[in-house]
Design an enzyme around this catalytic site. Structure first.
Site, mmCIF file in Angstrom:
data_model
loop_
_atom_site.group_PDB
_atom_site.id
_atom_site.type_symbol
_atom_site.label_atom_id
_atom_site.label_comp_id
_atom_site.label_asym_id
_atom_site.label_seq_id
_atom_site.Cartn_x
_atom_site.Cartn_y
_atom_site.Cartn_z
ATOM 1 N N GLY A 238 123.800 32.156 -14.361
ATOM 2 C CA GLY A 238 124.904 33.102 -14.443
ATOM 3 C C GLY A 238 124.951 33.817 -15.780
ATOM 4 O O GLY A 238 124.416 33.327 -16.783
ATOM 5 N N THR B 240 121.075 33.506 -23.476
ATOM 6 C CA THR B 240 120.209 32.814 -22.535
ATOM 7 C C THR B 240 120.277 31.306 -22.823
ATOM 8 O O THR B 240 120.602 30.895 -23.951
ATOM 9 C CB THR B 240 118.755 33.357 -22.658
ATOM 10 O OG1 THR B 240 117.977 32.799 -21.607
ATOM 11 C CG2 THR B 240 118.110 33.022 -23.998
ATOM 12 N N HIS C 102 125.996 32.354 -8.979
ATOM 13 C CA HIS C 102 125.335 31.855 -7.756
ATOM 14 C C HIS C 102 126.310 31.007 -6.939
ATOM 15 O O HIS C 102 126.067 29.822 -6.718
ATOM 16 C CB HIS C 102 124.126 30.985 -8.121
ATOM 17 C CG HIS C 102 123.217 31.565 -9.156
ATOM 18 N ND1 HIS C 102 122.630 30.817 -10.141
ATOM 19 C CD2 HIS C 102 122.797 32.841 -9.367
ATOM 20 C CE1 HIS C 102 121.883 31.597 -10.915
ATOM 21 N NE2 HIS C 102 121.976 32.823 -10.473
ATOM 22 N N GLU D 196 118.891 38.458 -18.150
ATOM 23 C CA GLU D 196 119.360 39.237 -16.990
ATOM 24 C C GLU D 196 120.198 40.441 -17.390
ATOM 25 O O GLU D 196 120.804 41.083 -16.538
ATOM 26 C CB GLU D 196 120.193 38.350 -16.055
ATOM 27 C CG GLU D 196 119.422 37.280 -15.336
ATOM 28 C CD GLU D 196 118.419 37.834 -14.342
ATOM 29 O OE1 GLU D 196 118.021 39.011 -14.482
ATOM 30 O OE2 GLU D 196 118.013 37.084 -13.459
HETATM 31 ZN ZN LIG Z 1 120.885 34.459 -11.381
#
Ligand SMILES: [Zn+2]
Length: 371
Positions: free
Chosen positions: A125, A141, A193, A172
């Site tokens: 996430g 991260t 998620h 991300e």
């Molecule tokens: Zn992810």
């Protein structure tokens, strides 16, 4: 202090970073157009190796150029891979304003909510907030969202270059940045998620509509973007076609991303979607079809949504067809118990039908054979 000259490199990969480290470098001199891969950037940050562009290198000694974020001055390998330095110079000082401090606290609170609700696992996430035209505060991260502290956060420009903060930013971030570039109303993105929404995402299907009012108002039509390897520019770009008219997108075989006007609201949409998917699955176990909200009542919900200024593809009347409110643009929507509206929704796929027909035929033939 040792500087290594890599100004001949157009791309700086982790291999280059590793060999510079083995050679004992504390800084690397690169040309201004050099593109940095995420893993190289993370490696440099972790090993405290500074990046110095050739222009800076001429202006001062390399040791004076050590940034808080070593990769700050370079274009990262991102959505605009190959692009040079950002056009609007980002302002790293925004990271230390009272507004930024409040946002950092909100991001940490939301991270904890995500973890408590089991929407994230391990270091999964990520959360971001666009605090300026070219400045985005984001989570780092490799940190659990439960353990986040304001000191863990960092700031990047819209190309993904880290401009403040000591921990390397999430890999991300490009997914979030594509949304900020595409939708000016998007101030915050939350990626996670949640299990029930992700269950839909791994089937490649979206939940049906007009079942629960809150879902229609706050989320409504959910899109699903195709699977690509997380962290790549291709992955980040998969959401572009959907994010203007959807504040929530299922990421196939991965999870979800939501955007909103605040960090808290973006997280709300994740909660609303997850609970909705969960409820549909529970209802399916009751073995009877789900009741739908009528078209007329559905129009009332959409009117509320419009007043709240939330996006919905159903506002685009050019895309209206029959049985619109519940089924527009969702050829693949499912609940576990199919609830067809006009025959186009909830219908089992042809292969499933064939399998069903075969199993019924086999059962009948078996029964006949036994008699
Ligand atoms: Zn992810």
């Amino acid at each position: 202090m040792k500087s290594i000259d890599l100004t001949g490199h157009k791309l700086l990969a982790i291999r280059d970073a590793q060999s510079a480290q083995s050679a004992g470098a504390t800084s690397i001199l690169v040309c201004e157009k050099c593109v940095l891969t995420p893993s190289a950037r993370d490696f440099l940050a972790q090993n405290n190796i500074a990046l110095v562009t050739s222009a800076q290198g001429k202006a001062a000694s390399s040791s004076a150029q050590v940034d808080a974020a070593p990769a700050a001055k370079l274009s990262a390998y991102g959505a605009n891979s190959g692009a040079a330095l950002s056009k609007t110079a980002p302002n790293p000082r925004l990271f230390f304003t009272p507004e930024a401090e409040a946002i950092k606290k909100e991001i940490c609170a939301v991270g904890r909510k995500l973890w408590m609700r089991q929407f994230v696992d391990g270091n999964g996430g990520n959360i971001s907030y666009r605090i300026g035209p070219n400045e985005v505060i984001c989570t780092p991260t490799l940190v659990s969202k439960f353990d986040l502290t304001p000191e863990d956060l960092s700031m990047v420009d819209l190309e993904g270059n880290q401009i403040a903060g000591t921990k390397p930013r999430t890999s991300e971030i490009f997914l979030h940045l594509e949304i900020y570039k595409a939708v000016s109303e998007a101030k915050s993105c939350v990626h996670c998620h949640p299990p029930h929404a992700t269950a839909y995402a791994i089937t490649g299907r979206v939940p049906p509509n007009m079942v629960i009012p809150e879902f229609e108002v706050f989320v409504g039509k959910v899109a699903i973007s195709p699977y690509k390897t997380p962290g790549t520019p291709e992955f980040a770009q998969t959401v572009i076609p959907y994010v203007k008219q959807h504040n929530t997108v299922l990421l196939a075989n991965h999870g979800i991303i939501c955007w909103g006007d605040t960090v808290t609201h973006a997280e709300w949409y994740a909660e609303v979607l997850e609970t909705y998917c969960w409820t549909l699955m529970l209802a399916a176990q009751l073995g009877v079809p789900i009741s739908r909200i009528s078209e007329e009542q559905g129009s009332d919900l959409l009117a509320i949504k419009k007043k709240l200024g939330l996006p919905d593809i159903r506002f685009d009347t050019s895309r209206m067809k029959e049985c619109q409110l519940s089924d527009l643009e969702v050829p693949n929507s499912i609940a576990l118990t199919p609830t067809p509206c006009d025959g186009s929704t909830g219908r089992p796929a042809e292969a499933d039908l064939e399998a069903l027909i075969k199993s019924v035929t086999d059962a009948v033939m078996g029964a006949i054979g036994e008699k």
